[in-house]
Design a protein around this motif. Structure first.
Motif, short mmCIF file in Angstrom:
data_model
loop_
_atom_site.label_atom_id
_atom_site.label_comp_id
_atom_site.label_asym_id
_atom_site.label_seq_id
_atom_site.Cartn_x
_atom_site.Cartn_y
_atom_site.Cartn_z
N GLU A 15 -71.62 -29.54 104.69
CA GLU A 15 -71.28 -30.43 105.80
C GLU A 15 -72.23 -31.62 105.87
OE1 GLU A 15 -71.50 -27.09 106.33
OE2 GLU A 15 -69.54 -26.49 107.12
N ALA A 16 -73.53 -31.37 105.71
CA ALA A 16 -74.51 -32.45 105.74
C ALA A 16 -74.26 -33.44 104.60
CB ALA A 16 -75.93 -31.89 105.66
N ARG A 17 -73.92 -32.93 103.44
CA ARG A 17 -73.64 -33.80 102.30
C ARG A 17 -72.43 -34.69 102.59
NH1 ARG A 17 -73.87 -30.29 98.84
NH2 ARG A 17 -75.88 -30.76 97.96
N VAL A 18 -71.37 -34.09 103.10
CA VAL A 18 -70.14 -34.84 103.37
C VAL A 18 -70.38 -35.89 104.46
CG1 VAL A 18 -67.79 -34.64 104.29
CG2 VAL A 18 -68.59 -33.03 102.58
N VAL A 19 -71.02 -35.48 105.55
CA VAL A 19 -71.27 -36.42 106.65
C VAL A 19 -72.22 -37.52 106.19
CG1 VAL A 19 -72.26 -36.67 108.96
CG2 VAL A 19 -70.72 -34.76 108.46
N GLY A 20 -73.28 -37.17 105.50
CA GLY A 20 -74.23 -38.18 105.01
C GLY A 20 -73.58 -39.18 104.07
N ARG A 21 -72.74 -38.68 103.17
CA ARG A 21 -72.02 -39.59 102.26
C ARG A 21 -71.08 -40.50 103.03
NH1 ARG A 21 -71.62 -39.40 97.00
NH2 ARG A 21 -69.44 -40.01 97.07
N ALA A 22 -70.39 -39.94 104.04
CA ALA A 22 -69.47 -40.76 104.84
C ALA A 22 -70.23 -41.87 105.56
CB ALA A 22 -68.71 -39.89 105.82
N ILE A 23 -71.39 -41.52 106.12
CA ILE A 23 -72.19 -42.53 106.81
C ILE A 23 -72.68 -43.59 105.83
CG2 ILE A 23 -74.39 -42.90 108.01
CD1 ILE A 23 -73.86 -40.13 109.36
N ALA A 24 -73.09 -43.15 104.64
CA ALA A 24 -73.67 -44.07 103.66
C ALA A 24 -72.63 -44.90 102.92
CB ALA A 24 -74.49 -43.29 102.64
N THR A 25 -71.38 -44.45 102.89
CA THR A 25 -70.41 -45.15 102.05
C THR A 25 -69.12 -45.55 102.74
OG1 THR A 25 -69.37 -43.09 101.32
CG2 THR A 25 -71.21 -43.92 99.99
N ASP A 26 -68.84 -44.99 103.91
CA ASP A 26 -67.50 -45.19 104.48
C ASP A 26 -67.54 -45.37 105.99
OD1 ASP A 26 -64.77 -45.44 104.25
OD2 ASP A 26 -64.39 -43.30 104.41
N MET A 27 -68.45 -46.21 106.48
CA MET A 27 -68.55 -46.45 107.91
C MET A 27 -67.27 -47.15 108.36
SD MET A 27 -70.56 -46.01 110.53
CE MET A 27 -72.14 -45.73 109.79
N PRO A 28 -66.57 -46.59 109.35
CA PRO A 28 -65.30 -47.18 109.76
C PRO A 28 -65.50 -48.44 110.62
CG PRO A 28 -65.77 -45.25 111.08
CD PRO A 28 -66.87 -45.35 110.07
N VAL A 29 -65.21 -49.57 110.02
CA VAL A 29 -65.26 -50.85 110.73
C VAL A 29 -64.01 -51.64 110.35
CG1 VAL A 29 -67.79 -50.96 110.82
CG2 VAL A 29 -66.58 -51.98 108.89
N PRO A 30 -63.65 -52.63 111.17
CA PRO A 30 -62.52 -53.49 110.79
C PRO A 30 -62.79 -54.17 109.44
CG PRO A 30 -63.13 -53.84 113.08
CD PRO A 30 -64.21 -52.98 112.47
N TRP A 31 -61.73 -54.39 108.69
CA TRP A 31 -61.90 -54.89 107.32
C TRP A 31 -62.71 -56.17 107.20
CZ3 TRP A 31 -60.14 -59.55 105.71
CH2 TRP A 31 -59.16 -60.17 106.48
N PRO A 32 -62.69 -57.11 108.16
CA PRO A 32 -63.52 -58.32 107.97
C PRO A 32 -65.02 -58.02 107.91
CG PRO A 32 -61.86 -58.73 109.65
CD PRO A 32 -61.83 -57.25 109.36
N VAL A 52 -83.27 -37.78 96.94
CA VAL A 52 -82.39 -37.71 98.11
C VAL A 52 -81.03 -38.28 97.75
CG1 VAL A 52 -82.04 -38.50 100.49
CG2 VAL A 52 -84.33 -37.76 99.73
N ARG A 53 -81.00 -39.41 97.03
CA ARG A 53 -79.71 -39.95 96.57
C ARG A 53 -78.97 -38.89 95.75
NH1 ARG A 53 -82.51 -45.18 95.60
NH2 ARG A 53 -82.76 -44.53 93.43
N HIS A 54 -79.70 -38.19 94.90
CA HIS A 54 -79.09 -37.16 94.06
C HIS A 54 -78.49 -36.04 94.92
CE1 HIS A 54 -78.38 -34.61 90.62
NE2 HIS A 54 -79.01 -33.64 91.26
#
Length: 118
Positions: A15-32, A52-54
């Protein structure tokens, strides 16, 4: 901290891996705002120790390193010319924007991230 990085004692739950990756790579913001978020993600990911990246499965290539060095050099140079109130800013507005964007995604029946089954 170095002992944790080098000693093999660090670990993550799935869960921590998935959430951390989502925060680091897929923050939900409007496309602009996507380019700005990508630069922020690059900056934050570049500051993480390689171990840590690994753990989070975050890809880091020589091209990422070059881009990261360019961005951080530009940010440091901006300290001399950009007023503090703009450079330092306040994350409250961005935080509220992310909340609104996530709410819109959920209202459309889509998931904001996929968590592993418990």
């Amino acid at each position: 901290m170095r002992d944790w990085y080098d000693g093999g004692r660090m670990h993550l739950t799935e869960e921590a891996r998935v959430v951390g990756r989502a925060i680091a790579t897929d923050m939900p913001v409007p496309w602009p705002m996507t380019p700005g978020i990508k630069l922020t993600n690059l900056t934050v990911t570049g500051m993480l120790p390689p171990a840590v990246r690994h753990l989070f499965g975050l890809r880091w290539t020589p091209a990422h390193e070059v881009a990261w060095r360019s961005v951080t050099t530009a940010v440091r140079a901006s300290q001399r010319v950009v007023p503090d109130r703009i450079r330092i800013g306040d994350n409250a507005d961005l935080h509220h924007l992310v909340i609104r964007t996530e709410r819109t995604v959920v209202e459309r029946g889509r998931a904001t991230m996929r968590l592993p089954a418990a």
